[in-house]
Design a protein around this motif. Structure first.
Motif, mmCIF file in Angstrom:
data_model
loop_
_atom_site.group_PDB
_atom_site.id
_atom_site.type_symbol
_atom_site.label_atom_id
_atom_site.label_comp_id
_atom_site.label_asym_id
_atom_site.label_seq_id
_atom_site.Cartn_x
_atom_site.Cartn_y
_atom_site.Cartn_z
ATOM 1 N N GLN A 1 0.841 -1.176 0.000
ATOM 2 C CA GLN A 1 0.000 0.000 0.000
ATOM 3 C C GLN A 1 0.888 1.242 0.000
ATOM 4 O O GLN A 1 1.767 1.385 0.842
ATOM 5 N N VAL A 2 0.632 2.122 -0.925
ATOM 6 C CA VAL A 2 1.391 3.357 -1.024
ATOM 7 C C VAL A 2 0.874 4.358 -0.007
ATOM 8 O O VAL A 2 -0.329 4.600 0.085
ATOM 9 N N GLN A 3 1.792 4.931 0.731
ATOM 10 C CA GLN A 3 1.435 5.965 1.687
ATOM 11 C C GLN A 3 2.425 7.114 1.593
ATOM 12 O O GLN A 3 3.628 6.898 1.518
ATOM 13 N N LEU A 4 1.900 8.314 1.610
ATOM 14 C CA LEU A 4 2.703 9.520 1.637
ATOM 15 C C LEU A 4 2.372 10.268 2.914
ATOM 16 O O LEU A 4 1.203 10.566 3.168
ATOM 17 N N VAL A 5 3.375 10.567 3.695
ATOM 18 C CA VAL A 5 3.169 11.234 4.970
ATOM 19 C C VAL A 5 3.979 12.512 5.010
ATOM 20 O O VAL A 5 5.211 12.480 4.941
ATOM 21 N N GLU A 6 3.275 13.635 5.130
ATOM 22 C CA GLU A 6 3.929 14.931 5.225
ATOM 23 C C GLU A 6 4.214 15.275 6.680
ATOM 24 O O GLU A 6 3.483 14.870 7.581
ATOM 25 N N SER A 7 5.248 16.062 6.868
ATOM 26 C CA SER A 7 5.585 16.554 8.187
ATOM 27 C C SER A 7 6.300 17.888 8.046
ATOM 28 O O SER A 7 6.763 18.246 6.967
ATOM 29 N N GLY A 8 6.387 18.606 9.138
ATOM 30 C CA GLY A 8 7.117 19.858 9.158
ATOM 31 C C GLY A 8 6.259 21.101 9.163
ATOM 32 O O GLY A 8 6.781 22.219 9.288
ATOM 33 N N GLY A 9 4.962 20.931 9.015
ATOM 34 C CA GLY A 9 4.087 22.091 9.053
ATOM 35 C C GLY A 9 3.983 22.649 10.456
ATOM 36 O O GLY A 9 4.413 22.036 11.426
ATOM 37 N N GLY A 10 3.405 23.821 10.549
ATOM 38 C CA GLY A 10 3.246 24.444 11.844
ATOM 39 C C GLY A 10 2.935 25.910 11.743
ATOM 40 O O GLY A 10 2.538 26.410 10.690
ATOM 41 N N LEU A 11 3.132 26.586 12.848
ATOM 42 C CA LEU A 11 2.861 28.013 12.962
ATOM 43 C C LEU A 11 4.175 28.775 12.963
ATOM 44 O O LEU A 11 5.095 28.441 13.718
ATOM 45 N N VAL A 12 4.249 29.789 12.124
ATOM 46 C CA VAL A 12 5.469 30.572 12.019
ATOM 47 C C VAL A 12 5.120 32.023 11.719
ATOM 48 O O VAL A 12 4.089 32.308 11.097
ATOM 49 N N GLN A 13 5.952 32.924 12.170
ATOM 50 C CA GLN A 13 5.748 34.335 11.886
ATOM 51 C C GLN A 13 6.223 34.685 10.486
ATOM 52 O O GLN A 13 7.082 34.014 9.917
ATOM 53 N N ALA A 14 5.638 35.729 9.941
ATOM 54 C CA ALA A 14 6.056 36.200 8.630
ATOM 55 C C ALA A 14 7.556 36.452 8.610
ATOM 56 O O ALA A 14 8.119 37.009 9.554
ATOM 57 N N CYS A 22 8.093 14.940 2.901
ATOM 58 C CA CYS A 22 7.108 13.941 2.529
ATOM 59 C C CYS A 22 7.830 12.623 2.327
ATOM 60 O O CYS A 22 8.696 12.521 1.453
ATOM 61 N N ALA A 23 7.478 11.657 3.129
ATOM 62 C CA ALA A 23 8.087 10.335 3.044
ATOM 63 C C ALA A 23 7.104 9.364 2.425
ATOM 64 O O ALA A 23 5.968 9.232 2.888
ATOM 65 N N ALA A 24 7.541 8.705 1.393
ATOM 66 C CA ALA A 24 6.709 7.736 0.700
ATOM 67 C C ALA A 24 7.127 6.322 1.076
ATOM 68 O O ALA A 24 8.312 6.006 1.130
ATOM 69 N N SER A 25 6.151 5.494 1.325
ATOM 70 C CA SER A 25 6.405 4.096 1.635
ATOM 71 C C SER A 25 5.529 3.212 0.762
ATOM 72 O O SER A 25 4.524 3.663 0.212
ATOM 73 N N GLY A 26 5.912 1.973 0.659
ATOM 74 C CA GLY A 26 5.160 1.045 -0.161
ATOM 75 C C GLY A 26 5.303 1.292 -1.645
ATOM 76 O O GLY A 26 4.450 0.866 -2.432
ATOM 77 N N ILE A 27 6.374 1.968 -2.018
ATOM 78 C CA ILE A 27 6.592 2.286 -3.421
ATOM 79 C C ILE A 27 7.173 1.079 -4.140
ATOM 80 O O ILE A 27 8.287 0.646 -3.838
ATOM 81 N N MET A 28 6.432 0.590 -5.101
ATOM 82 C CA MET A 28 6.849 -0.573 -5.870
ATOM 83 C C MET A 28 6.955 -0.240 -7.349
ATOM 84 O O MET A 28 6.829 -1.122 -8.193
ATOM 85 N N PHE A 29 7.200 1.003 -7.636
ATOM 86 C CA PHE A 29 7.266 1.453 -9.008
ATOM 87 C C PHE A 29 8.185 2.655 -9.100
ATOM 88 O O PHE A 29 8.566 3.241 -8.085
ATOM 89 N N SER A 30 8.519 3.015 -10.299
ATOM 90 C CA SER A 30 9.344 4.189 -10.519
ATOM 91 C C SER A 30 8.506 5.453 -10.376
ATOM 92 O O SER A 30 7.350 5.498 -10.795
ATOM 93 N N ILE A 31 9.099 6.466 -9.785
ATOM 94 C CA ILE A 31 8.436 7.745 -9.603
ATOM 95 C C ILE A 31 9.052 8.740 -10.572
ATOM 96 O O ILE A 31 10.263 8.951 -10.559
ATOM 97 N N ASP A 32 8.221 9.349 -11.378
ATOM 98 C CA ASP A 32 8.766 10.307 -12.330
ATOM 99 C C ASP A 32 8.686 11.749 -11.841
ATOM 100 O O ASP A 32 9.621 12.518 -12.011
ATOM 101 N N VAL A 33 7.583 12.100 -11.200
ATOM 102 C CA VAL A 33 7.402 13.472 -10.745
ATOM 103 C C VAL A 33 6.965 13.483 -9.287
ATOM 104 O O VAL A 33 6.110 12.691 -8.874
ATOM 105 N N MET A 34 7.531 14.388 -8.530
ATOM 106 C CA MET A 34 7.120 14.615 -7.153
ATOM 107 C C MET A 34 6.837 16.101 -7.007
ATOM 108 O O MET A 34 7.545 16.930 -7.577
ATOM 109 N N GLY A 35 5.804 16.407 -6.258
ATOM 110 C CA GLY A 35 5.452 17.804 -6.146
ATOM 111 C C GLY A 35 4.727 18.152 -4.872
ATOM 112 O O GLY A 35 4.321 17.283 -4.095
ATOM 113 N N TRP A 36 4.584 19.442 -4.671
ATOM 114 C CA TRP A 36 3.858 19.989 -3.540
ATOM 115 C C TRP A 36 2.734 20.875 -4.038
ATOM 116 O O TRP A 36 2.922 21.678 -4.961
#
Length: 116
Positions: A1-14, A22-36
């Motif tokens: 099962q493919v899972q993508l888990v983001e981390s690092g968000g939060g509250l910050v001042q200007a 973003c950590a991906a697990s269960g990857i059983m294929f080639s990844i061509d593009v990654m994005g946000w």
């Protein structure tokens, strides 16, 4: 099962910085593009940055010069370094990967809130 888990968000001042991962697990294929992507309340989801398997990057005009996307193919991770943050950057940020087959996979999203 493919899972993508983001981390690092939060509250910050200007003017501050955050680094999203973003950590991906269960990857059983080639990844061509990654994005946000991000979506602010009442607004359409927009592409923030992408990086191809060849290392080419592309950014939304609103974040050029402030954000940097990177990927580690060995670890199946993609990061977004966000500097000089503005209140307008407040949104839920989600990572996405696209397989060579064209299938897309999404993370659950992480909240980024930038205060004045």
């Amino acid at each position: 099962q493919v899972q993508l888990v983001e981390s690092g968000g939060g509250l910050v001042q200007a003017g501050g910085s955050l680094r999203l991962s973003c950590a991906a697990s269960g990857i059983m294929f080639s990844i061509d593009v990654m994005g946000w992507y991000r979506q602010a309340p009442g607004k359409q989801r927009e592409l923030v940055a992408v990086v191809t398997s060849g290392g080419s990057t592309s950014y939304a005009d609103s974040v050029k010069g402030r954000f940097t996307i990177s990927r580690d193919n060995a670890k199946n991770t993609v990061c977004l370094q966000m500097n000089s943050l503005k209140p307008e950057d407040t949104a839920v940020y989600s990572c996405r990967i696209r397989a060579g087959t064209g299938s897309n996979y999404w993370g659950q999203g992480t909240q980024v809130t930038v205060t004045s």
